[in-house]
Design a protein around this motif. Structure first.
Motif, PDB file in Angstrom:
ATOM      1  N   LEU A 243      89.644  43.807  30.648  1.00 34.95           N
ATOM      2  CA  LEU A 243      90.189  42.534  31.145  1.00 34.95           C
ATOM      3  C   LEU A 243      91.312  42.762  32.152  1.00 34.95           C
ATOM      4  CD1 LEU A 243      90.354  39.463  31.101  1.00 34.95           C
ATOM      5  CD2 LEU A 243      91.804  39.634  29.049  1.00 34.95           C
ATOM      6  N   MET A 244      92.188  43.731  31.888  1.00 38.85           N
ATOM      7  CA  MET A 244      93.290  43.993  32.811  1.00 38.85           C
ATOM      8  C   MET A 244      92.777  44.413  34.185  1.00 38.85           C
ATOM      9  SD  MET A 244      96.603  44.033  33.153  1.00 38.85           S
ATOM     10  CE  MET A 244      97.444  44.285  31.586  1.00 38.85           C
ATOM     11  N   ILE A 245      91.771  45.284  34.200  1.00 42.21           N
ATOM     12  CA  ILE A 245      91.202  45.737  35.476  1.00 42.21           C
ATOM     13  C   ILE A 245      90.557  44.562  36.200  1.00 42.21           C
ATOM     14  CG2 ILE A 245      89.452  47.219  36.534  1.00 42.21           C
ATOM     15  CD1 ILE A 245      89.953  49.225  34.301  1.00 42.21           C
ATOM     16  N   ARG A 246      89.890  43.703  35.460  1.00 44.02           N
ATOM     17  CA  ARG A 246      89.261  42.523  36.069  1.00 44.02           C
ATOM     18  C   ARG A 246      90.316  41.615  36.695  1.00 44.02           C
ATOM     19  NH1 ARG A 246      83.868  41.482  34.206  1.00 44.02           N
ATOM     20  NH2 ARG A 246      83.215  42.876  32.523  1.00 44.02           N
ATOM     21  N   LEU A 247      91.463  41.443  36.022  1.00 44.53           N
ATOM     22  CA  LEU A 247      92.529  40.598  36.561  1.00 44.53           C
ATOM     23  C   LEU A 247      93.105  41.197  37.841  1.00 44.53           C
ATOM     24  CD1 LEU A 247      94.412  39.641  33.258  1.00 44.53           C
ATOM     25  CD2 LEU A 247      93.246  38.052  34.803  1.00 44.53           C
ATOM     26  N   VAL A 248      93.320  42.505  37.831  1.00 49.73           N
ATOM     27  CA  VAL A 248      93.875  43.165  39.026  1.00 49.73           C
ATOM     28  C   VAL A 248      92.909  43.056  40.199  1.00 49.73           C
ATOM     29  CG1 VAL A 248      94.584  45.387  40.007  1.00 49.73           C
ATOM     30  CG2 VAL A 248      95.315  44.747  37.696  1.00 49.73           C
ATOM     31  N   LEU A 249      91.626  43.296  39.951  1.00 45.80           N
ATOM     32  CA  LEU A 249      90.627  43.190  41.013  1.00 45.80           C
ATOM     33  C   LEU A 249      90.526  41.758  41.539  1.00 45.80           C
ATOM     34  CD1 LEU A 249      87.749  45.485  39.662  1.00 45.80           C
ATOM     35  CD2 LEU A 249      89.350  45.969  41.523  1.00 45.80           C
ATOM     36  N   ALA A 250      90.579  40.778  40.629  1.00 41.02           N
ATOM     37  CA  ALA A 250      90.521  39.377  41.050  1.00 41.02           C
ATOM     38  C   ALA A 250      91.706  39.029  41.932  1.00 41.02           C
ATOM     39  CB  ALA A 250      90.477  38.467  39.825  1.00 41.02           C
TER      40      ALA A 250
END
Length: 311
Positions: A278-285
């Motif tokens: 989830l953290m990686i998804r937030l950063v990419l978003a």
């Protein structure tokens, strides 16, 4: 004997506009270049941050003018929504049985969604609502959707304070590791609220149906995000049988931000399932959103030259 008076926010804004009128005229077509043009525009906004602050104050004061309760009214809508969802969906439909601390869960999602919704819907109509200023003086037009963003942030900060108070009262305090998700979720919300505010405010000048279309889209987007239902239901329904649909669901940055809020503040749901990485998804978003802001601003810069004529 002279009587001293304190200028009102409205008069301060008028004085600021008069100073802007006295400045030399500038050509609107000087915001060329993808990076340089966007940077120049935001530097222009920064140089007029006093005007931005006055616009935010004007909107806040106008919204609760002649009201005895003032900012308390900003809590009534989310609290009434919380009450309805808690009773109808949580109790009548039984969703609360599978979601611990259901009230905190719902209010967490409503706080994140409320900020995004107010910023986008308000930003969409911001330039049309300020047509008098747009036609009268030169100032960076980006300042209008950004002022709506600031107003939304103030209102949502009040809701967030109530949510934090409820978390403390219930004793379900999140860990430091959980709280690490909160700033990234906030960044995603701010980035995409800015992105859509810029883009839609410009398009709405030419196509007034945009503001009505946004009401329909945001209604659908609300139910496409895990606000009144848990992500675990989505995972069970899509992850195994429809993996592509599951990834499409998680490609919505607002959905990721809401999940980030829940991961941070919904301590009772620490054992609930969340999307992997989830953290990686937030950063990419957030990174994708920053890139898209440049594109949205290019559209804004191309369209703003005829704002006065269209308004």
């Amino acid at each position: 004997m002279t009587e001293s008076t304190t200028p009102s926010p409205g008069s301060s804004l008028a004085l600021r506009v008069e100073r802007i009128e006295a400045q030399p005229l500038r050509e609107l077509g000087d915001k060329s270049g993808l990076v340089a043009g966007t940077k120049r525009a935001f530097v222009d906004v920064w140089n007029r941050r006093e005007l931005l602050r006055l616009l935010i104050n004007r909107e806040l004061k106008a919204r609760y003018k002649d009201s005895n309760l003032g900012f308390v009214w900003s809590l009534f809508k989310p609290l009434s929504q919380l009450l309805i969802y808690f009773i109808v969906i949580g109790q009548f439909l039984g969703a609360a049985r599978g979601i611990p601390s259901f009230a905190i869960f719902v209010f967490t999602g409503l706080t994140a969604w409320g900020f995004f919704l107010e910023a986008v819907t308000g930003g969409t109509g911001s330039i049309v609502a300020n047509s008098g200023l747009v036609k009268k003086v030169y100032l960076p037009r980006e300042i209008f959707p950004l002022s709506t963003l600031g107003t939304s942030a103030v209102n949502s900060a009040i809701q967030l304070a109530i949510l934090l108070g409820a978390i403390v009262v219930t004793g379900s305090l999140p860990s430091v590791a959980q709280l690490a998700y909160l700033p990234f979720a906030l960044i995603v919300l701010v980035v995409y609220a800015t992105l859509f505010g810029l883009l839609l405010s410009a398009l709405n000048v030419y196509m007034r149906d945009i503001q009505h279309l946004i009401e329909v889209i945001t209604f659908l987007a609300f139910w496409a995000s895990p606000i009144v239902y848990s992500y675990s239901y989505v995972q069970k329904a899509l992850e195994t049988n429809y993996p592509i649909a599951h990834e499409i669901y998680l490609s919505n940055p607002v959905t990721l931000a809401i999940l980030g809020f829940q991961k941070s503040l919904w301590a009772a749901g620490v054992d609930q399932p969340y999307p992997s990485h989830l953290m990686i998804r937030l950063v990419l978003a957030a990174l994708v959103g920053v890139v898209l802001i440049f594109g949205a601003h290019r559209v804004f810069a191309r369209l703003e030259g005829n704002f006065a004529q269209e308004l």
